[in-house]
Motif scaffolding. Structure first.
Motif, PDB file in Angstrom:
ATOM      1  N   ALA A  27       1.065  -1.326   0.029  1.00  0.00           N
ATOM      2  CA  ALA A  27       0.036  -0.026   0.082  1.00  0.00           C
ATOM      3  C   ALA A  27       0.803   1.059   0.136  1.00  0.00           C
ATOM      4  N   HIS A  28       1.955   1.229   0.889  1.00  0.00           N
ATOM      5  CA  HIS A  28       2.805   2.523   0.810  1.00  0.00           C
ATOM      6  C   HIS A  28       3.597   2.519  -0.446  1.00  0.00           C
ATOM      7  N   LEU A  29       3.910   1.325  -1.093  1.00  0.00           N
ATOM      8  CA  LEU A  29       4.383   1.363  -2.674  1.00  0.00           C
ATOM      9  C   LEU A  29       3.612   2.001  -3.448  1.00  0.00           C
ATOM     10  N   TYR A  30       2.295   1.626  -3.492  1.00  0.00           N
ATOM     11  CA  TYR A  30       1.295   2.023  -4.170  1.00  0.00           C
ATOM     12  C   TYR A  30       1.121   3.595  -4.088  1.00  0.00           C
ATOM     13  N   TYR A  31       0.906   4.184  -2.830  1.00  0.00           N
ATOM     14  CA  TYR A  31       0.908   5.486  -2.554  1.00  0.00           C
ATOM     15  C   TYR A  31       1.881   6.348  -2.954  1.00  0.00           C
ATOM     16  N   SER A  32       3.071   5.859  -2.898  1.00  0.00           N
ATOM     17  CA  SER A  32       4.378   6.533  -3.240  1.00  0.00           C
ATOM     18  C   SER A  32       4.548   7.007  -4.786  1.00  0.00           C
ATOM     19  N   PHE A  33       4.263   5.713  -5.388  1.00  0.00           N
ATOM     20  CA  PHE A  33       4.444   5.910  -6.729  1.00  0.00           C
ATOM     21  C   PHE A  33       3.029   6.618  -7.511  1.00  0.00           C
ATOM     22  N   HIS A  34       2.180   6.515  -6.761  1.00  0.00           N
ATOM     23  CA  HIS A  34       0.816   7.160  -7.177  1.00  0.00           C
ATOM     24  C   HIS A  34       1.150   8.683  -7.138  1.00  0.00           C
ATOM     25  N   GLY A  35       1.754   9.194  -6.017  1.00  0.00           N
ATOM     26  CA  GLY A  35       2.236  10.402  -5.861  1.00  0.00           C
ATOM     27  C   GLY A  35       3.200  10.826  -6.876  1.00  0.00           C
ATOM     28  N   ILE A  36       4.256   9.994  -7.367  1.00  0.00           N
ATOM     29  CA  ILE A  36       4.980  10.501  -8.312  1.00  0.00           C
ATOM     30  C   ILE A  36       4.329  10.648  -9.702  1.00  0.00           C
ATOM     31  N   PHE A  37       3.321   9.565  -9.926  1.00  0.00           N
ATOM     32  CA  PHE A  37       2.551   9.663 -11.150  1.00  0.00           C
ATOM     33  C   PHE A  37       1.504  11.064 -11.196  1.00  0.00           C
ATOM     34  N   TYR A  38       1.211  11.328 -10.060  1.00  0.00           N
ATOM     35  CA  TYR A  38       0.194  12.502  -9.893  1.00  0.00           C
ATOM     36  C   TYR A  38       1.032  13.890 -10.147  1.00  0.00           C
ATOM     37  N   LEU A  39       2.233  13.748  -9.724  1.00  0.00           N
ATOM     38  CA  LEU A  39       2.756  14.939  -9.972  1.00  0.00           C
ATOM     39  C   LEU A  39       3.232  15.061 -11.627  1.00  0.00           C
ATOM     40  N   ARG A  40       3.512  13.986 -12.095  1.00  0.00           N
ATOM     41  CA  ARG A  40       3.823  13.756 -13.641  1.00  0.00           C
ATOM     42  C   ARG A  40       2.360  14.227 -14.193  1.00  0.00           C
ATOM     43  N   LYS A  41       1.350  13.921 -13.796  1.00  0.00           N
ATOM     44  CA  LYS A  41       0.109  13.906 -14.620  1.00  0.00           C
ATOM     45  C   LYS A  41      -0.329  15.524 -14.498  1.00  0.00           C
ATOM     46  N   THR A  42      -0.057  15.994 -13.326  1.00  0.00           N
ATOM     47  CA  THR A  42      -0.383  17.412 -13.140  1.00  0.00           C
ATOM     48  C   THR A  42       0.560  18.466 -13.931  1.00  0.00           C
ATOM     49  N   PHE A  80      16.745   1.672   3.061  1.00  0.00           N
ATOM     50  CA  PHE A  80      17.509   2.507   2.295  1.00  0.00           C
ATOM     51  C   PHE A  80      17.500   2.315   0.853  1.00  0.00           C
ATOM     52  N   LEU A  81      17.155   0.865   0.548  1.00  0.00           N
ATOM     53  CA  LEU A  81      17.068   0.570  -0.997  1.00  0.00           C
ATOM     54  C   LEU A  81      15.651   1.055  -1.436  1.00  0.00           C
ATOM     55  N   TYR A  82      14.679   0.839  -0.446  1.00  0.00           N
ATOM     56  CA  TYR A  82      13.453   1.263  -1.103  1.00  0.00           C
ATOM     57  C   TYR A  82      13.348   2.650  -1.247  1.00  0.00           C
ATOM     58  N   LEU A  83      13.979   3.472  -0.250  1.00  0.00           N
ATOM     59  CA  LEU A  83      13.926   4.794  -0.599  1.00  0.00           C
ATOM     60  C   LEU A  83      14.918   5.344  -1.700  1.00  0.00           C
ATOM     61  N   ALA A  84      15.840   4.552  -1.825  1.00  0.00           N
ATOM     62  CA  ALA A  84      16.888   4.628  -3.126  1.00  0.00           C
ATOM     63  C   ALA A  84      16.015   4.727  -4.369  1.00  0.00           C
ATOM     64  N   VAL A  85      15.115   3.695  -4.420  1.00  0.00           N
ATOM     65  CA  VAL A  85      14.271   3.526  -5.635  1.00  0.00           C
ATOM     66  C   VAL A  85      13.429   4.751  -5.786  1.00  0.00           C
ATOM     67  N   VAL A  86      12.750   5.089  -4.909  1.00  0.00           N
ATOM     68  CA  VAL A  86      11.617   6.291  -4.840  1.00  0.00           C
ATOM     69  C   VAL A  86      12.415   7.510  -5.087  1.00  0.00           C
ATOM     70  N   PHE A  87      13.575   8.114  -4.395  1.00  0.00           N
ATOM     71  CA  PHE A  87      14.277   9.182  -4.688  1.00  0.00           C
ATOM     72  C   PHE A  87      15.042   8.996  -5.931  1.00  0.00           C
ATOM     73  N   SER A  88      15.474   7.809  -6.495  1.00  0.00           N
ATOM     74  CA  SER A  88      16.106   7.922  -7.616  1.00  0.00           C
ATOM     75  C   SER A  88      15.198   8.378  -8.741  1.00  0.00           C
ATOM     76  N   ILE A  89      13.847   8.028  -8.652  1.00  0.00           N
ATOM     77  CA  ILE A  89      12.792   8.295  -9.583  1.00  0.00           C
ATOM     78  C   ILE A  89      12.539   9.779  -9.509  1.00  0.00           C
ATOM     79  N   PHE A 124      13.661  15.397 -11.392  1.00  0.00           N
ATOM     80  CA  PHE A 124      14.254  16.514 -11.269  1.00  0.00           C
ATOM     81  C   PHE A 124      15.375  16.915 -12.127  1.00  0.00           C
ATOM     82  N   ILE A 125      16.139  15.970 -12.399  1.00  0.00           N
ATOM     83  CA  ILE A 125      17.491  16.413 -13.214  1.00  0.00           C
ATOM     84  C   ILE A 125      17.086  16.389 -14.694  1.00  0.00           C
ATOM     85  N   PHE A 126      16.400  15.484 -15.235  1.00  0.00           N
ATOM     86  CA  PHE A 126      16.096  15.426 -16.660  1.00  0.00           C
ATOM     87  C   PHE A 126      14.834  15.705 -17.314  1.00  0.00           C
TER      88      PHE A 126
END
Length: 786
Positions: free
Chosen positions: A156-171, A423-432, A437-439
């Motif tokens: 559920a946390h994984l879904y909400y994290s990526f949902h937030g990322i996709f929402y930022l992209r969608k908006t 840290f691995l989980y956060l690394a994936v989220v923050f890498s995205i 942010f960079i690209f």
């Protein structure tokens, strides 16, 4: 039946879906709050069969549960955040009511609360894991529903994290536009056939498919994979290095304690000369002390030989030396009845192995591990000091349960595993997020450049005509870095190109790439085109006394009107020569489009004349000539300056027809070739049969009076048809040299409609009355001026 219809109602389905999406997370948070989150630590001194008796710990009780062995008080304080879960539920319910009653929008805040609650729950679960997991058996006896609850919360946390990322992209409208552009430009991957997948061709197709997918990966995706992979490698290497170093250090530390206990036991036996009272007292002291030890041993044993022969002095012992039978289980801190018989004696092989360890010093660094009962033993030979040397009596054995001895290392390992996983989980989220942010600015810049490139392509392909509106570059980069600087520089470059384009004809732009050689032969073709020439009458007189700047401004005003009409009718501008313009049309309707443009130009000029008269200014009129036919089209000019243009008799005749308007007092003259292609869409009258200057072959020319649909709309078709009929009737009499009849028709047309071409023919008739043409006269009028 009624219920079935009710459930099929779309409005009900939409509302039910909305309620499920809203209240399902709240129900899950309540489940997390009241469900068990962990299990109490296992008593490592009990038998394995009693491990399942460890109590479960409920989530809402975790802050004050006594089973939690937390070394950091701050961590226990953070566990009180678990009560944020019911607070989130209360807030979400309140927000739902306010949204319905007052139309407030709390979706973003509700999302933040839910994601925070899931993060807190996972944090509390991780803390309880580190605090309570004291051996591997703890994981085996942890109830399956706790696993299910924890993993459900994680996903559920994984879904909400990526949902937030996709929402930022969608908006982000820029990102949405970029995705659409990428979909439009995407190459389709090669199709795979399941029936041929395991054949040689199918395997080759699969390789091609995979290579295509890898090649099409965006730079942002590659960056995310590389950074995430690099972080994973670094964290795993760090974890292995730390655990390996810690295990070595920890093993040496506990080995020192175990070895010291074994040596102390042997020393006590030696000093007591084997007397029971002193040795028993020592063992009782060890048993009491062990109850309070941080790492308690299982037991301490002394095993000695049963027969005194053969006598072995440890200084002289060699692997081949015969040893006595060590079969007397003399002393122990444990309960003899609960000890396996195999551990009460030592075989010859065991004794030899223990002595080898003693001689080599290995007993100081590592323990002897028993896989059968998972125990660790520290063994030291017991000797009695004699004149001949130290007489080997037996061995002192300190036994630890492996899970007790390695408990602290296991907890440290679990702690590191947990931290690395987080840290691995956060690394994936923050890498995205970092990749975005960079690209994203770079991708948006590519999108903007691509839009500009497409606008130029449209301009060159002829689907867009106006460079001022077609060529655009939008600087949408919000960052303040090199990408922003690059965007500004590209904008300046596009602005420069946009400024140059109006000074280069569209035909030159569209066909420049075809002229690959300096001679221009590669870009030269034969084309069938329709040409339209215009010339502003009286412009020189109008400009007398005006400053040069005003003259250019006035000329550009009229030419801009003509140009826009040409472009709107699918034509193109070839060149401007002073107040004269050369345009051309292509395609199956080129003659019709050219004549429509001519009529619209005349209408626009009439409006300008009206405005000029109302302002008290001198007005201008315009002459138009149109001809169609084959021409030579290609680059004309020098090696350093070329222009794509058309040359040939077709072009020359169109220019002569425009000039012929001056001789006839007409407005728009077309050739017979154009007239044959108009399909009766225009009211035209035959004007004359002439030979233009420089040519001997006569051509029939016509004047366009009006487009039929426009004439009908303005109720002018009757008048125009009468002009046409009177003029052509007079022209017929004129060619038959029936001067009286011809003069009558032209006079009526001139008097009734102020028709200037009729006046021209009346002058000719007067001339021919006194100077009759030759008998073989064919009615052709030879023009002596261009």
């Amino acid at each position: 039946m009624g219920k079935g219809i009710f459930f099929k109602d779309k409005q009900f389905q939409v509302r039910a879906k909305e309620y499920i999406q809203y209240f399902l997370p709240l129900a899950a948070l309540l489940l997390f709050f009241f469900a068990p989150i962990t299990m109490a630590p296992i008593n490592l001194y009990e038998n394995t069969d009693s491990f399942s008796s460890a109590a479960n710990i409920l989530a809402f009780k975790i802050p004050f549960d006594s089973h939690l062995n937390l070394e950091f008080g701050f961590a226990r304080l953070l566990l009180w955040l678990i009560y944020f879960l019911p607070c989130t539920v209360i807030f979400s319910l309140t927000a739902f009511i306010l949204e319905k009653k007052r139309a407030c929008d709390f979706r973003k805040l509700n999302y933040a609360f839910t994601l925070s609650s899931l993060s807190i729950y996972l944090f509390c679960g991780a803390v309880s894991l580190v605090a309570n997991a004291n051996c591997f058996a703890w994981f085996l006896h942890l109830p399956s529903y706790i696993y299910l609850t924890f993993f459900f919360a994680f996903f559920a946390h994984l879904y909400y994290s990526f949902h937030g990322i996709f929402y930022l992209r969608k908006t982000n409208s820029e990102y949405v536009e970029f995705l659409k552009m990428r979909e439009d430009d995407a190459e389709k991957a090669p199709d795979l056939q399941a029936s041929t997948l395991f054949t040689k061709e199918g395997f080759s197709a699969l390789q091609t498919h995979v290579k295509h997918r890898v090649r099409r990966l965006s730079i942002k995706t590659k960056f995310t994979f590389v950074i995430t992979g690099l972080i994973i490698v670094i964290l795993l290497a760090f974890m292995l290095l730390i655990l390996n170093s810690y295990k070595k250090m920890f093993t040496e530390a506990v080995s020192d304690v175990g070895r010291a206990q074994a040596e102390q036991t042997a020393a006590v036996y030696d000093s007591a000369e084997g007397k029971y009272d002193k040795i028993a007292t020592f063992f009782e002291e060890q048993r009491v002390t062990n109850e309070y030890a941080e790492t308690p041993f299982e037991r301490i044993d002394i095993i000695i030989y049963g027969k005194s022969e053969p006598v072995v002095y440890i200084e002289n012992w060699e692997p081949a030396t015969e040893l006595p039978d060590f079969s007397v289980f003399a002393y122990t801190t444990g309960k003899p009845k609960e000890i396996d018989e195999s551990e009460k004696t030592l075989t010859n092989e065991q004794a030899v192995d223990y002595l080898k360890r003693y001689k080599s010093g290995a007993y100081k660094k590592e323990y002897v591990f028993n896989k059968a009962n998972k125990t660790c033993k520290y063994i030291y030979p017991i000797t009695l000091a004699r004149k001949a040397g130290r007489k080997l009596i037996g061995f002192s054995i300190v036994t630890y349960r492996q899970q007790v001895l390695m408990r602290q290392y296991f907890r440290t390992k679990i702690f590191i595993f947990t931290i690395i996983t987080i840290f691995l989980y956060l690394a994936v989220v923050f890498s995205i997020l970092l990749a975005d942010f960079i690209f994203n600015p770079l991708l948006f810049l590519r999108k903007n450049v691509r839009k500009t490139s497409r606008s130029i392509e449209k301009l060159l392909s002829g689907t867009a005509k106006n460079a001022n509106t077609a060529v655009k570059f939008s600087d949408t980069i919000k960052t303040n870095d090199e990408i922003k600087d690059l965007s500004l520089e590209i904008g300046e470059m596009v602005g420069l190109i946009k400024g140059i384009m109006p000074y280069v004809s569209f035909s030159t732009l569209q066909h420049a790439e075809k002229a690959g050689d300096e001679s221009g032969k590669k870009g030269t073709t034969s084309r069938e085109l329709c040409f339209l020439f215009t010339d502003i009458r009286g412009f020189t007189s109008l400009c007398e006394g005006l400053p040069p700047k005003k003259v250019v401004e006035l000329l550009n005003h009229y030419l801009d009107i003509e140009t826009q009409i040409i472009l709107d009718n699918e034509g193109d501008i070839d060149k401007f020569v002073g107040d004269e313009m050369m345009a051309f049309f292509a395609g199956p309707r080129k003659e019709i489009n050219a004549c429509k443009a001519a009529m619209q130009i005349r209408a626009a000029m009439r409006e300008q004349q009206q405005l000029s008269m109302e302002s008290g200014l001198t007005y201008v009129s315009i002459g138009i000539g149109i001809n169609t036919g084959n021409v030579t089209f290609g680059p004309v000019g020098s090696r350093t300056r070329k222009d794509f243009t058309s040359i040939g008799d077709t072009v020359n005749l169109a220019a002569r027809l425009e000039s012929a308007n001056k001789a006839y007092g007409s407005k728009s003259i077309i050739s017979d070739a154009v007239y044959q292609k108009l399909r009766g869409m225009f009211i035209c009258r035959e004007l004359d049969f002439i030979t233009v200057k420089g040519k001997t072959e006569p051509v029939r020319i016509y004047e366009i009076l009006q487009q039929k649909s426009q004439a009908t709309k303005n109720n002018a078709d009757g008048k125009l048809n009468e002009i046409k009929n009177l003029f052509e009737k007079g022209l017929e009499f004129y060619r038959k040299q029936k001067w009286a009849d011809s003069e009558e028709c032209f006079s009526e047309c001139a008097l009734k409609y102020n028709d200037l071409p009729s006046v021209v023919f009346l002058d000719r008739i007067n001339h021919f009355k006194t100077n009759p043409p030759p008998k073989d006269w064919d009615g052709v009028f030879k023009m002596s001026v261009k």
